[in-house]
Each structure stands twice: as structure tokens, then as C-alpha cells.
Design a protein around this motif. Sequence first.
Motif, short mmCIF file in Angstrom:
data_model
loop_
_atom_site.label_atom_id
_atom_site.label_comp_id
_atom_site.label_asym_id
_atom_site.label_seq_id
_atom_site.Cartn_x
_atom_site.Cartn_y
_atom_site.Cartn_z
N ASP A 178 0.81 -1.23 0.00
CA ASP A 178 0.00 0.00 0.00
C ASP A 178 0.85 1.29 0.00
OD1 ASP A 178 -2.33 -1.38 -0.20
OD2 ASP A 178 -2.96 -1.13 1.89
N LYS A 189 0.72 4.05 -2.97
CA LYS A 189 0.41 5.44 -2.60
C LYS A 189 1.49 6.39 -3.11
CE LYS A 189 -0.41 8.39 1.41
NZ LYS A 189 -0.22 8.54 2.86
N ASN A 193 1.26 6.80 -6.98
CA ASN A 193 0.11 7.64 -7.34
C ASN A 193 0.32 9.10 -6.93
OD1 ASN A 193 -1.47 5.68 -8.60
ND2 ASN A 193 -2.36 4.98 -6.67
N GLU A 194 1.05 9.33 -5.84
CA GLU A 194 1.34 10.70 -5.42
C GLU A 194 2.18 11.43 -6.46
OE1 GLU A 194 3.15 10.31 -1.60
OE2 GLU A 194 1.24 10.33 -0.51
#
Length: 339
Positions: free
Chosen positions: A144, A148, A151-152
Motif C-alpha cells: 500500500d 500510494k 500515485n502521489e
Amino acid sequence: GSSLEPEESSMEPPAVPEEEEEEEEEGAVPLSMAPGPVGCQLFGYVGIEAVLDQMKIKTMKTGFEFNIMVVGQSGLGKSTMVNTLFKSKVSRKSSQPGQEERIPKTVQLQSITHVIEEKGVKMKLTVTDTPGFGDQINNENCWDPIIKYINEQYERYLREEILITRKRKIPDTRVHGCVYFVPPTGHWLRPLDLEFMRRLSKIVNVVPVIAKADTLTLEERAEFKQRIQEDLKTHAISVYPQEDFDQDPEDRALNDRIREKIPFAVVGADQEHQVNGKRVLGRKTKWGIIEVENPAHCEFPLLRDLLIRSHLQDLKDITHNVHYESYRVRRLNESNRPG
């Protein structure tokens, strides 16, 4: 002559109704008759090839960015491998932590950025390491933080891109390639490996490698590689280079040869040794020296060629045109949704 010219053999043009004649005079060309791009014979030197020199000069002036992520358990030689790839200390191992801090409780991401210059070409290289991945007893959802982070970086690029007044060159921190280190067990891929690659291959270019391949015999290595290929096929995991994105038959032929070799069985070393009067990168053992750049010893040269010498621009293009594009479409659809 153009295909639109009337044939000389016809004595009389066929009668055309007045309405059709008026339409043709307005310049409407039927789609079936629209000429396609036709090769034009030059009768002198124009200098079109000079655009390649212009592009090279511009790239040498501005430089370019390349961002790579390495994922795998502790002790698989991720830092050493990155140093071997770029022949410099680009991935620094942290100083020895205390006993209680040796294994992070959660996955922590550490990024180091360097500017590497070779023959006048500058590359801003960012290496992202993932300490703590796969080191816990319970590794549930340990991917995860990595998802994350990726995608950031897409979000950061998107925010810059949609500004009314945006920068001439948007800083690119998007992850162009993720090298996933598989432990050299010689058996099958673990559920953790399969789940990670299944999730991550949808948002980033994943290149799996068998870490510390010198711990396996050649027969074990070939068998392990075949099992991994079967696992990836069974679970419909598409690692880089993906078949769907081959541009033409030449690309497909080259990428098919690469896909046959994936995952690459690699050995990393950042120390030089003397072999037959030459200095080579390698690992010294009781039985001799394992040369990391010798294709007979390991497949590190194949990984280096893929990431740097043959497919670096393709990694960036697929990141921008496929992975980032799908993220951008999803985010803009979310923002346009009423309520």
C-alpha cells in the motif's frame, strides 16, 4: 500523376448532375479518394537528418530525468545492484542502525537524487528504495505505501499540468521503472510476490529479477525461471516489456527475445577485481570471481541494456502515455462527477 486526375483513355467525362457539380466545386473530396501519405523523391540534399543533431544538442543542454524504484526483502542486494547499474555510489546504504531499529515496522520509502554525467549528457537519476518490504511476519497490504507513493507522483505531475499558467518543463518525479527482486528460493513465486506484481504492474513498469543468482546452479536457475514465467502467465501478470505496447514487428521481435529471458538472474557487485590483467566488477569467492558483466556468469548485462541502453526512453514513454494517462483520466472523471 495524382490518382484524382481523369484518365486519358476516357473520351468523354460522364454527365454529372448540376447539384453534384456544385458540391464538387466547393472542394469536397470523397473519403475513398482522399490521397494518403506518399513517399516523395528528393532531387537534392534537404538536411532533414539535422533534426537529430538538434534534438541531441537540446537534450545535452537540458538533460533528462529517470526515476527507478527497487523493491524486495532486506539482504537481496538492491543497493549494490543500483550502484552496479550506474557504476557509481548512487544508492547509499544507511549507517548500521540499532538492534531494535534494524527492521522497520512498516514499509518506508527513501529517495536519493543524483545528477550523473557521461560524455556531456546529464541525467537526473532518482533511486527510491523500500526498506521494510516483505520483512515482517505479517506482510498483509505491505504494498500500500508503494502504490500510494507512485500515485502521489502522478498526482503531483497532474496538478502542475492542469495549471492555467504552467511551467515550461514540468518536473518529472513519476516512477519510470520498478525492479522487483525475487528471493533465489529455486521453487515457486510466493503469494507476496504474485500479489505485489499483480497490483503494481497495472500502474508502473515492473521488471522482475532473481536476486543473488550466484546461489543457484545453472540448472536450478533455468528451472526457477521457467516456473516464474508459468506463474506470471497463469495469474495474467503483465511485466515489462508488455506485449500490448509493442509498436511494430521489429519491436515485437526484440521484446519477445527479452520476454524469454525474464526474470533476469542477476548478481550485483560494486568492487573491482583483477582477472587476466583486466579490472572487472565482480564477487570474489573461494572458487573464483563471479564477473557481473560476463553473460556466461549472470544476466546483469541484459538488465542493464533493458533499463539504460535500449529501453530507457520506452520506459518513460509507456509511463507517460499509458500508466500516467490512465491515472489522469480516472482523476479527471472523478472531479467531473456531480456531487
